[in-house]
Design an enzyme around this catalytic site. Structure first.
Site, PDB file in Angstrom:
ATOM      1  N   ARG A   1       0.821  -1.210   0.000  1.00 15.17           N
ATOM      2  CA  ARG A   1       0.000   0.000   0.000  1.00 15.17           C
ATOM      3  C   ARG A   1       0.855   1.260   0.000  1.00 15.17           C
ATOM      4  O   ARG A   1       0.713   2.121  -0.871  1.00 15.17           O
ATOM      5  CB  ARG A   1      -0.928   0.005   1.221  1.00 15.17           C
ATOM      6  CG  ARG A   1      -1.862  -1.184   1.285  1.00 15.17           C
ATOM      7  CD  ARG A   1      -2.989  -0.963   2.267  1.00 15.17           C
ATOM      8  NE  ARG A   1      -3.630  -2.204   2.676  1.00 15.17           N
ATOM      9  CZ  ARG A   1      -4.866  -2.301   3.121  1.00 15.17           C
ATOM     10  NH1 ARG A   1      -5.627  -1.220   3.208  1.00 15.17           N
ATOM     11  NH2 ARG A   1      -5.379  -3.469   3.494  1.00 15.17           N
TER      12      ARG A   1
ATOM     13  N   ASP B   1      -1.744 -16.281  -2.720  1.00 11.19           N
ATOM     14  CA  ASP B   1      -2.123 -15.636  -3.982  1.00 11.19           C
ATOM     15  C   ASP B   1      -1.045 -14.812  -4.674  1.00 11.19           C
ATOM     16  O   ASP B   1      -0.560 -15.152  -5.763  1.00 11.19           O
ATOM     17  CB  ASP B   1      -3.380 -14.800  -3.776  1.00 11.19           C
ATOM     18  CG  ASP B   1      -3.330 -13.906  -2.546  1.00 11.19           C
ATOM     19  OD1 ASP B   1      -2.272 -13.800  -1.908  1.00 11.19           O
ATOM     20  OD2 ASP B   1      -4.366 -13.277  -2.224  1.00 11.19           O
TER      21      ASP B   1
ATOM     22  N   GLU C   1     -10.732  -8.385  -6.854  1.00 10.25           N
ATOM     23  CA  GLU C   1     -10.098  -9.435  -7.658  1.00 10.25           C
ATOM     24  C   GLU C   1     -10.917  -9.849  -8.878  1.00 10.25           C
ATOM     25  O   GLU C   1     -10.363 -10.161  -9.941  1.00 10.25           O
ATOM     26  CB  GLU C   1      -9.814 -10.660  -6.781  1.00 10.25           C
ATOM     27  CG  GLU C   1      -8.709 -10.457  -5.765  1.00 10.25           C
ATOM     28  CD  GLU C   1      -9.168  -9.667  -4.551  1.00 10.25           C
ATOM     29  OE1 GLU C   1      -8.305  -9.109  -3.844  1.00 10.25           O
ATOM     30  OE2 GLU C   1     -10.404  -9.611  -4.300  1.00 10.25           O
TER      31      GLU C   1
ATOM     32  N   THR D   1       0.271  -5.825  -6.304  1.00 10.66           N
ATOM     33  CA  THR D   1      -0.951  -6.505  -5.876  1.00 10.66           C
ATOM     34  C   THR D   1      -1.949  -5.563  -5.207  1.00 10.66           C
ATOM     35  O   THR D   1      -3.029  -5.994  -4.820  1.00 10.66           O
ATOM     36  CB  THR D   1      -0.605  -7.690  -4.952  1.00 10.66           C
ATOM     37  OG1 THR D   1      -1.712  -8.582  -4.886  1.00 10.66           O
ATOM     38  CG2 THR D   1      -0.190  -7.204  -3.566  1.00 10.66           C
TER      39      THR D   1
END
Length: 630
Positions: free
Chosen positions: A263, A390, A524, A610
């Site tokens: 982030r 993931d 997602e 991501t």
């Protein structure tokens, strides 16, 4: 002469002094000179005096020294450049014909307010950047931002479609609606929670949480690039001003290495690469340095939690473990920290992670989710492409793409892992839905988490570079997995998907218990829609994306922002009172890209971390500081 006015000096010669007096005077003068020069060269902190006597070193024009980058005090002070490099265009002013020399922005970058005794900064207006290399403080490091921008193959903000075409008018209206949603989410956050990590829209206040170790403004950092891409100029300037004036790094809590990296580091890096504003680069590097103690483990595999106060990596017991998705999702950001700082330590840390993973034995070629940072052994054999695993797989294929397709190690690891996943985890339900199950020591849990729905987009992204005989197969596999994830949305009352869905007892693609029925504004599924749209241009993906927009508006929009819901199977769901920062960073960005031209953040130039923060592909002719050849 002045000496003639001094009592006791009687002129007895043309020089005004007798011979003994001359000798004493010269002796005094020589002692004074010796004392001065001794102080000049031997005493510490004499750089200001040295500049009075010593010729300055040759320096490149248009550059300023940035203080304390990579934890080093610069060897000397440097005056502001007489001709700073031109500024980068503000949002909406991107001009492909002027990438090599962007237009100057009105006004200069405001200097950052010092954020603590260890963060005294010099904000820089130029885009040729100097920083001290580790262990070599006298040699300046330069990042040439204008050269970087000139190597991009597409304008950052892309081209504009012919607005006179009727089919485009509906798409343009849809895109503008998503932009309005972002503007509403940001303005609500600014009004009720500015500077807090996230907005609570029902109670109209802010939320800090405990993931970030005392860092604040997660929503600000996560929103920067989305605001820029949507050309929300005023809002972007508000976010940038907050980073300059209020984003302090002198915090002392315990933070998630993973969350701070994806982030904060990711958001700051992308903001710098999009705008060239120095404040973002400096903050990213300094924050990156605060994460380095997490790697001080026997194996170099970082612990999940780092203490900003002590610099320790947390629990050091043999039974503790690190999570694959967390220590495996650092590579993209840390390579760019090396690229922008000249400090090789960032790249070395993530290369060591790769080294450990290459050496360790993997059950059936699969990567379990938990690894001991002390022993370097797998803690248990639980394998998932959803939560806990993931983004490790995502970062393998994206490392290959970001390296300009030179990181062969990442490429090989990705396709080997994907083959093992196909062999042991991939299933097709009785109803014909393709899904990736979870593996526990050889026993399958026939469920998929919402987090695993990114995999459709990932497999589509990697299909082009697979073996030729596998490319069509991977494209079809990506489409089938994305269809399954869409079904998890279509089979709910709200047309939003649950946190996890199962394939058993005759029920397919639905949650089986309330604890898995919530939706927290996750991205997602629309992420995969975006990748599949760009690859196929099949209109079904835009149709599905628009269904999500309508559902968000109907069930998640409140008076003061967007909120997750507690049960997607209720037509009158309760809200969870949280506007997640990733909703602004990812969900709305991917929806906006779905309804935009393909060269807006073209995949030839950018990969997304991501958290959907765009990081540039290496187009340099050389291997560069961070990339290397594998």
């Amino acid at each position: 002469m002045l000496m003639r006015k001094v009592p006791g000096f009687v002129p007895a010669s043309p020089w005004g002094l007798r011979l003994p007096q001359k000798f004493l005077f010269l002796l005094f003068l020589s002692g004074l000179v010796t004392l001065c020069f001794g102080a000049l060269f031997l005493l510490p902190h004499s750089s200001r005096l040295k500049r009075l006597f010593l010729a300055p070193r040759t320096q490149q024009p248009g550059l300023e020294m940035v203080a304390e980058i990579a934890g080093h005090i610069p060897a000397r002070e440097q005056e502001p450049p007489p001709n700073p490099a031109p500024a980068v265009p503000a949002p909406g002013e991107d001009n492909p014909s002027s990438q090599a020399s962007p237009r100057r922005r009105k006004g200069g970058l405001r200097r950052t307010r010092p954020t603590g005794p260890r963060e005294e900064a010099t904000a820089v207006r130029g885009h040729g950047i100097l920083a001290s290399r580790p262990g070599d403080e006298g040699i300046p490091f330069r990042f040439d931002f204008n050269a970087f921008r000139s190597r991009l193959r597409h304008p950052v903000l892309g081209t504009r479609a012919d607005e006179s075409q009727e089919p485009q008018s509906r798409v343009r209206a849809q895109r503008e609606k998503i932009k309005e949603m972002m503007q509403f989410a940001w303005q609500s956050y600014k009004r009720y929670a500015m500077g807090k990590n996230e907005l609570r829209p029902l109670t109209k206040d802010g939320y800090e949480g405990n993931m970030f170790g005392g860092l604040s403004g997660a929503t600000v950092i996560d929103s920067l690039d989305t605001l820029y891409l949507m050309e929300l100029k005023e809002e972007f300037q508000e976010a940038k001003a907050w980073v300059e004036e209020s984003f302090h790094l002198n915090v002392s809590g315990e933070a998630s290495l993973f969350e701070v990296n994806i982030r904060y580091i990711g958001g700051l890096l992308s903001a710098f690469y999009l705008t060239g504003e120095e404040v973002f680069r400096i903050k990213a590097i300094r924050l990156g340095e605060k994460l380095l103690p997490a790697f001080n483990t026997p194996t170099g595999i970082p612990k999940g939690v780092v203490s900003f106060k002590s610099g320790s990596w947390g629990w050091a017991t043999a039974g503790s473990s690190s999570i694959l998705a967390e220590f495996g999702s650092l590579h993209l950001e840390f390579l760019h920290l090396t690229e922008l700082s000249g400090n090789q330590v960032f790249a070395e840390k993530v290369r060591n992670i790769r080294k450990v993973l290459r050496k360790i034995e993997k059950p059936f070629g699969l990567y379990p989710n938990f690894l001991s940072p002390v022993s370097g052994n797998w803690v248990q054999h639980h394998v998932s492409v959803g939560g806990l695993g993931d983004s490790f797989y995502e970062y393998l294929i994206k490392s290959w793409l970001m390296s300009g397709k030179t990181d062969m190690e990442a490429k090989n690891m990705y396709y080997e892992a994907l083959e093992a996943i196909e062999t042991y985890l991939l299933n097709v339900s009785p109803g014909g839905l393709t899904y990736i199950a979870e593996w526990r020591g050889g026993i399958l849990d026939h469920k998929m988490g919402h987090l695993a729905c990114f995999s459709g987009g990932m497999i589509a992204l990697g299909a082009e570079d697979a073996k030729e005989e596998k490319r069509a197969h991977y494209r079809e596999l990506a489409a089938q997995i994305t269809k399954t994830c869409h079904e998890s949305y279509a089979r709910s009352d709200t047309k939003l998907g649950p946190e996890a869905f199962w394939f058993n007892s005759g029920r397919e693609a639905v949650a089986t218990q309330l604890s898995e029925s919530y939706y927290i504004l996750r991205p997602e599924v629309v992420e995969s829609y975006m990748y599949l749209w760009r690859q196929t241009h099949d209109p079904i993906y835009r149709e599905w994306g628009w269904e999500v927009v309508l559902a968000l508006e109907k069930y998640c929009r409140t008076e003061a922002g967007f909120s997750g819901i507690q049960d997607v199977y209720s037509s009158t769901p309760n809200h969870d009172n949280k506007q997640q920062s990733f909703f602004l960073a990812e969900t709305l960005k991917y929806l906006y890209l779905l309804f935009s031209e393909d060269d807006l953040l073209s995949p030839e130039d950018w990969v997304f971390n991501t958290e959907a923060h765009p990081l540039p592909v290496n187009h340099s002719d050389s291997s560069g500081r961070a990339w290397g050849r594998h």
